[in-house]
Design an enzyme around this catalytic site. Structure first.
Site, PDB file in Angstrom:
ATOM      1  N   ARG A 108       0.615  10.329  15.449  1.00  0.00           N
ATOM      2  CA  ARG A 108       0.486   9.166  14.579  1.00  0.00           C
ATOM      3  C   ARG A 108      -0.163   7.984  15.296  1.00  0.00           C
ATOM      4  O   ARG A 108      -0.956   7.243  14.698  1.00  0.00           O
ATOM      5  CB  ARG A 108       1.864   8.767  14.052  1.00  0.00           C
ATOM      6  CG  ARG A 108       2.500   9.801  13.131  1.00  0.00           C
ATOM      7  CD  ARG A 108       3.925   9.450  12.774  1.00  0.00           C
ATOM      8  NE  ARG A 108       3.980   8.274  11.935  1.00  0.00           N
ATOM      9  CZ  ARG A 108       4.241   8.282  10.619  1.00  0.00           C
ATOM     10  NH1 ARG A 108       4.476   9.430  10.016  1.00  0.00           N
ATOM     11  NH2 ARG A 108       4.278   7.173   9.923  1.00  0.00           N
ATOM     12  N   TYR A 113      -2.879  11.752  12.639  1.00  0.00           N
ATOM     13  CA  TYR A 113      -2.223  12.903  12.037  1.00  0.00           C
ATOM     14  C   TYR A 113      -1.003  12.460  11.225  1.00  0.00           C
ATOM     15  O   TYR A 113      -0.154  11.727  11.732  1.00  0.00           O
ATOM     16  CB  TYR A 113      -1.798  13.899  13.112  1.00  0.00           C
ATOM     17  CG  TYR A 113      -2.954  14.466  13.890  1.00  0.00           C
ATOM     18  CD1 TYR A 113      -3.939  15.215  13.256  1.00  0.00           C
ATOM     19  CD2 TYR A 113      -3.077  14.266  15.266  1.00  0.00           C
ATOM     20  CE1 TYR A 113      -5.011  15.741  13.969  1.00  0.00           C
ATOM     21  CE2 TYR A 113      -4.136  14.792  15.985  1.00  0.00           C
ATOM     22  CZ  TYR A 113      -5.099  15.525  15.326  1.00  0.00           C
ATOM     23  OH  TYR A 113      -6.158  16.048  16.027  1.00  0.00           O
ATOM     24  N   PRO A 114      -0.872  12.923   9.971  1.00  0.00           N
ATOM     25  CA  PRO A 114       0.234  12.498   9.103  1.00  0.00           C
ATOM     26  C   PRO A 114       1.517  13.273   9.427  1.00  0.00           C
ATOM     27  O   PRO A 114       2.022  14.060   8.622  1.00  0.00           O
ATOM     28  CB  PRO A 114      -0.289  12.821   7.698  1.00  0.00           C
ATOM     29  CG  PRO A 114      -1.179  14.006   7.903  1.00  0.00           C
ATOM     30  CD  PRO A 114      -1.827  13.801   9.251  1.00  0.00           C
ATOM     31  N   LYS A 115       2.075  13.022  10.599  1.00  0.00           N
ATOM     32  CA  LYS A 115       3.177  13.832  11.122  1.00  0.00           C
ATOM     33  C   LYS A 115       4.540  13.239  10.784  1.00  0.00           C
ATOM     34  O   LYS A 115       4.732  12.030  10.823  1.00  0.00           O
ATOM     35  CB  LYS A 115       3.046  13.994  12.636  1.00  0.00           C
ATOM     36  CG  LYS A 115       1.795  14.758  13.044  1.00  0.00           C
ATOM     37  CD  LYS A 115       1.819  15.146  14.508  1.00  0.00           C
ATOM     38  CE  LYS A 115       0.624  16.027  14.855  1.00  0.00           C
ATOM     39  NZ  LYS A 115       0.727  16.598  16.192  1.00  0.00           N
ATOM     40  N   VAL A 116       5.478  14.140  10.458  1.00  0.00           N
ATOM     41  CA  VAL A 116       6.850  13.788  10.110  1.00  0.00           C
ATOM     42  C   VAL A 116       7.766  14.795  10.798  1.00  0.00           C
ATOM     43  O   VAL A 116       7.423  15.979  10.920  1.00  0.00           O
ATOM     44  CB  VAL A 116       7.068  13.833   8.581  1.00  0.00           C
ATOM     45  CG1 VAL A 116       8.509  13.527   8.222  1.00  0.00           C
ATOM     46  CG2 VAL A 116       6.124  12.862   7.871  1.00  0.00           C
TER      47      VAL A 116
END
Length: 250
Positions: A108, A113-116
């Site tokens: 992030r 990157y749309p990381k969770v």
């Protein structure tokens, strides 16, 4: 700590950063990819301009990182969408879920990157390659593929994982607005394909408000692949400034 030292550290927390500030090398990165057809209207609702959609396809991926410089092993899952930017074909990174805080923060903060945080897994069971994604205690996705069913041409495997990727980089300001809102591009480099397979596959997505993968429903599985590689992630570069576009149109 002097001002020049603060700038030199450039990570949070300043005295104990959670990731290295350099390119990351992956060894034995194992992919399970399932490409499926979905609702075109649902795709148009999530893919940002100026990216364009040619076919209503989504690639669900589970990636098991065997060894990663600076992070160690972890597992990641997500959805990417085939798109076109001008004349260039690539993939839009729609959603990514992983079990490593350091890799989440780095993805992030250093990139877009749309990381969770979540709990993906990739394993073999009863002649089947199985990928799962749990958010908390709830199962969000289950992908299955016949294990090492049919060899896949290594050039095709390389092409699958080295297409340009696009994402939206967002950095808020201190008043509820935005300091940065860019479409960025990157591409995997320095790739060695160690194994590549294809075969029949299935994918089930379950509705979850915090992990809404099922908002892009599975209408038909198109193809699947199982690939093992070594590779390096490249830094991102901006290709479109949404804030500048907004200022021009104001």
């Amino acid at each position: 700590m002097r001002s020049e030292q603060v700038v030199r550290h450039a990570a949070t927390p300043l005295t104990a950063p959670v990731y290295p500030l350099r390119a990351t090398r992956f060894t034995d990165r194992e992919y399970l990819n399932v490409v499926y057809r979905t609702d075109p209207e649902a795709l148009r609702a999530v893919v940002p301009e100026p990216l364009e959609i040619d076919e209503p396809l989504v690639r669900f991926e589970i990636m098991k990182m065997g060894e990663v410089d600076g992070y160690g092993p972890y597992v990641e899952a997500g959805q990417v969408i085939p798109v076109r930017h001008g004349e260039e074909h690539g993939e839009y990174l729609h959603a990514m879920y992983l079990d490593s805080f350091a890799a989440t923060a780095a993805g992030r903060e250093l990139s877009a990157y749309p990381k969770v945080m979540a709990t993906p897994r990739l394993f073999t069971e009863a002649g089947t390659l199985v990928g799962t994604l749990d958010y908390g205690s709830q199962r969000v996705a289950t992908a299955t593929m016949a294990y090492k069913w049919q060899p896949l041409d290594q050039r095709e495997a390389r092409d699958q994982i080295t297409v340009p990727t696009f994402a939206v980089k967002v950095i808020p300001d201190y008043t509820g607005g935005l300091r940065v809102c860019d479409l960025v591009r990157t591409r995997i480099s320095d790739v060695t394909v160690k194994e590549a397979w294809t075969g029949p596959a299935r994918l089930q997505l379950n509705a979850h408000v915090m992990a809404p993968l099922a908002d892009l429903p599975v209408l038909e599985v198109v193809s699947a692949s199982h690939i093992v590689t070594d590779l390096t992630l490249s830094p991102v570069a901006p290709v479109h400034d949404y804030l500048a576009e907004q200022r021009r149109s104001a």
